[in-house]
Enzyme design. Structure first.
Site, mmCIF file in Angstrom:
data_model
loop_
_atom_site.group_PDB
_atom_site.id
_atom_site.type_symbol
_atom_site.label_atom_id
_atom_site.label_comp_id
_atom_site.label_asym_id
_atom_site.label_seq_id
_atom_site.Cartn_x
_atom_site.Cartn_y
_atom_site.Cartn_z
ATOM 1 N N TYR A 50 -6.884 7.549 13.331
ATOM 2 C CA TYR A 50 -6.687 6.266 12.656
ATOM 3 C C TYR A 50 -7.835 5.309 12.982
ATOM 4 O O TYR A 50 -8.216 5.155 14.140
ATOM 5 C CB TYR A 50 -5.357 5.597 13.082
ATOM 6 C CG TYR A 50 -5.381 4.139 12.737
ATOM 7 C CD1 TYR A 50 -5.152 3.729 11.428
ATOM 8 C CD2 TYR A 50 -5.757 3.174 13.674
ATOM 9 C CE1 TYR A 50 -5.275 2.397 11.060
ATOM 10 C CE2 TYR A 50 -5.873 1.838 13.319
ATOM 11 C CZ TYR A 50 -5.638 1.462 12.017
ATOM 12 O OH TYR A 50 -5.782 0.140 11.657
ATOM 13 N N ASN B 207 0.823 -1.211 0.000
ATOM 14 C CA ASN B 207 0.000 0.000 0.000
ATOM 15 C C ASN B 207 0.860 1.265 0.000
ATOM 16 O O ASN B 207 1.682 1.470 0.890
ATOM 17 C CB ASN B 207 -0.895 -0.038 1.255
ATOM 18 C CG ASN B 207 -2.011 0.969 1.197
ATOM 19 O OD1 ASN B 207 -2.207 1.640 0.183
ATOM 20 N ND2 ASN B 207 -2.764 1.060 2.296
ATOM 21 N N ASP C 120 -6.308 -3.368 2.151
ATOM 22 C CA ASP C 120 -5.259 -2.967 1.219
ATOM 23 C C ASP C 120 -4.405 -4.138 0.750
ATOM 24 O O ASP C 120 -3.378 -3.932 0.106
ATOM 25 C CB ASP C 120 -4.387 -1.859 1.810
ATOM 26 C CG ASP C 120 -3.861 -2.209 3.174
ATOM 27 O OD1 ASP C 120 -3.245 -3.273 3.323
ATOM 28 O OD2 ASP C 120 -4.066 -1.411 4.101
ATOM 29 N N HIS D 245 -1.757 1.311 16.706
ATOM 30 C CA HIS D 245 -1.100 1.754 15.478
ATOM 31 C C HIS D 245 0.241 2.447 15.745
ATOM 32 O O HIS D 245 0.500 3.548 15.236
ATOM 33 C CB HIS D 245 -2.041 2.658 14.666
ATOM 34 C CG HIS D 245 -2.041 2.325 13.197
ATOM 35 N ND1 HIS D 245 -1.609 3.188 12.243
ATOM 36 C CD2 HIS D 245 -2.410 1.204 12.540
ATOM 37 C CE1 HIS D 245 -1.723 2.619 11.045
ATOM 38 N NE2 HIS D 245 -2.205 1.411 11.197
ATOM 39 N N GLU E 295 -3.105 -4.122 19.925
ATOM 40 C CA GLU E 295 -2.225 -4.276 18.761
ATOM 41 C C GLU E 295 -1.265 -3.094 18.596
ATOM 42 O O GLU E 295 -1.664 -1.939 18.782
ATOM 43 C CB GLU E 295 -3.105 -4.403 17.510
ATOM 44 C CG GLU E 295 -2.312 -4.513 16.228
ATOM 45 C CD GLU E 295 -3.189 -4.447 14.992
ATOM 46 O OE1 GLU E 295 -4.427 -4.613 15.098
ATOM 47 O OE2 GLU E 295 -2.637 -4.202 13.905
ATOM 48 N N ARG F 59 1.186 -10.826 13.768
ATOM 49 C CA ARG F 59 0.216 -10.356 12.774
ATOM 50 C C ARG F 59 0.718 -10.460 11.334
ATOM 51 O O ARG F 59 0.154 -9.871 10.423
ATOM 52 C CB ARG F 59 -0.096 -8.880 13.079
ATOM 53 C CG ARG F 59 -0.693 -8.643 14.437
ATOM 54 C CD ARG F 59 -2.169 -8.465 14.379
ATOM 55 N NE ARG F 59 -2.578 -7.338 13.578
ATOM 56 C CZ ARG F 59 -3.488 -7.407 12.602
ATOM 57 N NH1 ARG F 59 -4.045 -8.550 12.283
ATOM 58 N NH2 ARG F 59 -3.830 -6.317 11.942
ATOM 59 N N HIS G 230 -2.729 -10.130 9.409
ATOM 60 C CA HIS G 230 -3.220 -8.844 8.912
ATOM 61 C C HIS G 230 -4.193 -9.102 7.762
ATOM 62 O O HIS G 230 -3.870 -9.838 6.838
ATOM 63 C CB HIS G 230 -2.007 -8.049 8.425
ATOM 64 C CG HIS G 230 -2.279 -6.629 8.075
ATOM 65 N ND1 HIS G 230 -1.484 -5.924 7.198
ATOM 66 C CD2 HIS G 230 -3.232 -5.769 8.481
ATOM 67 C CE1 HIS G 230 -1.938 -4.695 7.089
ATOM 68 N NE2 HIS G 230 -2.993 -4.568 7.856
ATOM 69 N N GLU H 140 -8.000 -11.263 10.691
ATOM 70 C CA GLU H 140 -8.646 -9.964 10.456
ATOM 71 C C GLU H 140 -9.436 -10.008 9.146
ATOM 72 O O GLU H 140 -8.987 -10.575 8.151
ATOM 73 C CB GLU H 140 -7.584 -8.864 10.372
ATOM 74 C CG GLU H 140 -8.167 -7.467 10.194
ATOM 75 C CD GLU H 140 -7.081 -6.385 10.148
ATOM 76 O OE1 GLU H 140 -5.915 -6.712 9.882
ATOM 77 O OE2 GLU H 140 -7.416 -5.214 10.390
ATOM 78 N N TRP I 260 2.039 7.325 12.088
ATOM 79 C CA TRP I 260 0.598 7.302 11.818
ATOM 80 C C TRP I 260 0.071 5.920 12.134
ATOM 81 O O TRP I 260 0.739 4.933 11.918
ATOM 82 C CB TRP I 260 0.332 7.625 10.341
ATOM 83 C CG TRP I 260 -1.139 7.476 10.039
ATOM 84 C CD1 TRP I 260 -2.153 8.330 10.374
ATOM 85 C CD2 TRP I 260 -1.746 6.386 9.344
ATOM 86 N NE1 TRP I 260 -3.358 7.835 9.946
ATOM 87 C CE2 TRP I 260 -3.138 6.635 9.306
ATOM 88 C CE3 TRP I 260 -1.257 5.209 8.761
ATOM 89 C CZ2 TRP I 260 -4.060 5.758 8.705
ATOM 90 C CZ3 TRP I 260 -2.144 4.341 8.164
ATOM 91 C CH2 TRP I 260 -3.538 4.606 8.134
ATOM 92 N N ARG J 106 -12.850 -5.509 16.415
ATOM 93 C CA ARG J 106 -11.901 -4.456 16.806
ATOM 94 C C ARG J 106 -12.683 -3.172 17.015
ATOM 95 O O ARG J 106 -13.561 -2.838 16.209
ATOM 96 C CB ARG J 106 -10.865 -4.270 15.701
ATOM 97 C CG ARG J 106 -9.753 -3.319 16.087
ATOM 98 C CD ARG J 106 -8.819 -3.030 14.926
ATOM 99 N NE ARG J 106 -9.294 -1.908 14.137
ATOM 100 C CZ ARG J 106 -8.580 -1.310 13.173
ATOM 101 N NH1 ARG J 106 -7.376 -1.742 12.892
ATOM 102 N NH2 ARG J 106 -9.078 -0.294 12.499
ATOM 103 N N HIS K 296 -13.904 -4.510 11.927
ATOM 104 C CA HIS K 296 -13.635 -3.206 12.556
ATOM 105 C C HIS K 296 -14.914 -2.437 12.867
ATOM 106 O O HIS K 296 -15.657 -2.099 11.944
ATOM 107 C CB HIS K 296 -12.814 -2.324 11.615
ATOM 108 C CG HIS K 296 -11.537 -2.934 11.151
ATOM 109 N ND1 HIS K 296 -10.791 -2.400 10.136
ATOM 110 C CD2 HIS K 296 -10.848 -4.026 11.590
ATOM 111 C CE1 HIS K 296 -9.713 -3.150 9.943
ATOM 112 N NE2 HIS K 296 -9.724 -4.132 10.810
ATOM 113 N N GLU L 91 1.955 -6.554 11.594
ATOM 114 C CA GLU L 91 1.455 -6.416 10.222
ATOM 115 C C GLU L 91 2.548 -5.901 9.276
ATOM 116 O O GLU L 91 2.468 -6.126 8.079
ATOM 117 C CB GLU L 91 0.217 -5.519 10.177
ATOM 118 C CG GLU L 91 0.470 -4.094 10.597
ATOM 119 C CD GLU L 91 -0.806 -3.291 10.773
ATOM 120 O OE1 GLU L 91 -1.825 -3.863 11.195
ATOM 121 O OE2 GLU L 91 -0.794 -2.088 10.485
ATOM 122 N N ASP M 80 -6.456 -1.416 18.216
ATOM 123 C CA ASP M 80 -5.205 -1.147 17.491
ATOM 124 C C ASP M 80 -4.682 0.234 17.886
ATOM 125 O O ASP M 80 -5.343 1.250 17.660
ATOM 126 C CB ASP M 80 -5.489 -1.198 15.984
ATOM 127 C CG ASP M 80 -4.214 -1.227 15.142
ATOM 128 O OD1 ASP M 80 -3.126 -0.969 15.695
ATOM 129 O OD2 ASP M 80 -4.331 -1.506 13.932
#
Ligand code: GCO
Ligand code: MG
Length: 402
Positions: A159, A37, A316, A212, A236, A283, A312, A339, A402, A147, A122, A262, A210
């Protein structure tokens, strides 16, 4: 059976996907996902310029040897671009072997050891009440695990919240979209979200969260401890994992289960995390960790350490990666969860899959190979669109994860 060619298909049916099509002299072809991605074309070029010439004429059944060749011949091994290319070829070779022998890939991996793979999806909302509404909707759809993310007071974009995750984030932006991040505000709201969720639904559904890659080890320990009473399935990416030893600090401070990985490309990225039992779930995904062959090496290493997988499965990565994850999922004992983020409808028309979702569990189906067909004519109608993932800045303007 010899490999005659490797073609690369780049398409954007709602978001960008890169696919390797491996062809053989017996007319059987295989599909592998190579989507990275935000950096898609680098992998497309790596495949067509560096991998395809090397593979023509090779034995299509020699999966392990080809995997080793791709890794070792690059000399500068690992890394996301090289590994995504290697992963795509690996998946395509498993697909070819399954089709040639007339069996679904999971049979080649040892056969079924579970009836289905538990999926999580999610739920989110800027307000806690909105997030809980979505959560209830997914529970009604049969999900056993969800999640949960919510907005952070004072931040307009967060996010994982209120975005249509099936479509390309940042599409149409010339540069990465910039968000603001505020750890203190986040730590204030996150425990309230899970307290409200447990009050609303009890403990019958697994909840995941998550972070992130946003916290320091001390902050992550604090959050994990605050969340213990709400019994998360996992927390996560609580801290960035480039420094695997940082998880020693997190682990010492909380019994909330931890998931990482991930962005992992190899066993080396998680060797210490697994060996010291600093995490509970890894992940890694087939597309970014060396295909089914790479994923199996990680899972086999993790098994005696009681670390399970939770691959993961964001939107994407193409349906080919999801299918590979499910063949791996029903045949690998230490798989914990998968996921599941939905792809855009157009993507499901370009990549026709045989996998199913029933009452919270995913299944790869019984078609020979991976069970995915690529409609190349349709794929050609959706042109690649450059896009970037967002970045985040702290309130002082400095960049953060991010
Ligand atoms: C997840 C991930 C994704 C990533 C995305 C980046 O847990 O599903 O964090 O949402 O942000 O895959 O490309
Ligand atoms: Mg994540």
């Amino acid at each position: 059976m010899k490999i005659t060619d490797v073609r690369v298909v780049v398409t954007n049916p709602g978001r960008n996907f890169v696919t390797a099509v491996v062809e053989t002299d017996e007319g059987i072809s295989g599909l592998g996902d190579a989507t990275l991605n935000g950096r898609e074309l680098s992998v497309a070029a790596y495949l067509s310029e560096h991998i395809a010439p090397m593979l023509r004429g090779r034995d299509a059944f020699a999966i392990e040897d080809t995997w080793q060749l791709m890794a070792r011949s690059s000399y500068w091994r690992r890394g996301p671009v090289q590994t995504a290319a290697q992963s795509a070829i690996d998946m395509a070779l498993w697909d070819i072997k399954g089709k040639a022998l007339g069996v679904p890939v999971y049979q080649l991996l040892g056969g079924r050891c579970r009836t289905g793979v538990m999926a999580y999806t999610h739920a989110s909302g800027f307000e806690i009440s909105e997030a809980l509404d979505e959560l209830n909707g997914f529970i009604e759809q049969g999900y056993k695990a969800v999640r949960l993310q919510c907005g952070v007071p004072g931040l307009p974009d967060v996010y994982g919240v209120d975005r249509d995750t099936s479509v390309q984030p940042g599409a149409g932006f010339e540069r990465p979209y910039e968000e603001t991040w505020d750890t203190s505000a986040y730590l204030g709201i996150a425990p309230k979200l899970f307290e409200a969720a447990r009050d609303a639904i009890g403990f019958g559904t697994h909840l995941l969260h998550d972070v992130h890659h946003r916290l320091t080890p001390a902050e992550a320990g604090w959050l994990g401890k605050r969340l213990e009473d709400f019994r998360l399935f996992w927390l996560e990416d609580a801290v960035p994992s480039e420094n695997q030893a940082a998880y020693r600090i997190v682990r010492q401070h909380t019994t909330t289960p931890l998931a990482v990985g991930e962005v992992f490309n190899s066993l080396a990225d998680c060797e210490l995390l697994i060996r010291e039992q600093l995490i509970d779930y890894v992940r890694a995904a087939a597309v970014h960790a060396g295909g089914l062959t790479g994923l199996r090496k990680i899972a086999a290493f993790a098994e005696p350490y009681l670390v399970r997988t939770g691959c993961h499965g964001a939107a994407d990565m193409s349906p080919i990666t999801m299918s590979a994850a499910l063949h791996f999922g029903v045949s690998t004992h230490n798989v914990g969860i998968q996921e599941r983020a939905l792809h855009p409808d157009a993507a499901n028309e370009v990549f026709r899959s045989t996998y199913t979702f029933t009452d919270g569990y995913l299944d790869p189906g019984e078609a020979p190979g991976l069970g995915i067909e690529l409609d190349e004519d349709l794929a050609a109608r959706y042109e690649f669109e450059r896009s970037y993932l967002p970045v985040a800045r702290l309130r002082d303007g400095s960049l953060t994860n991010w």
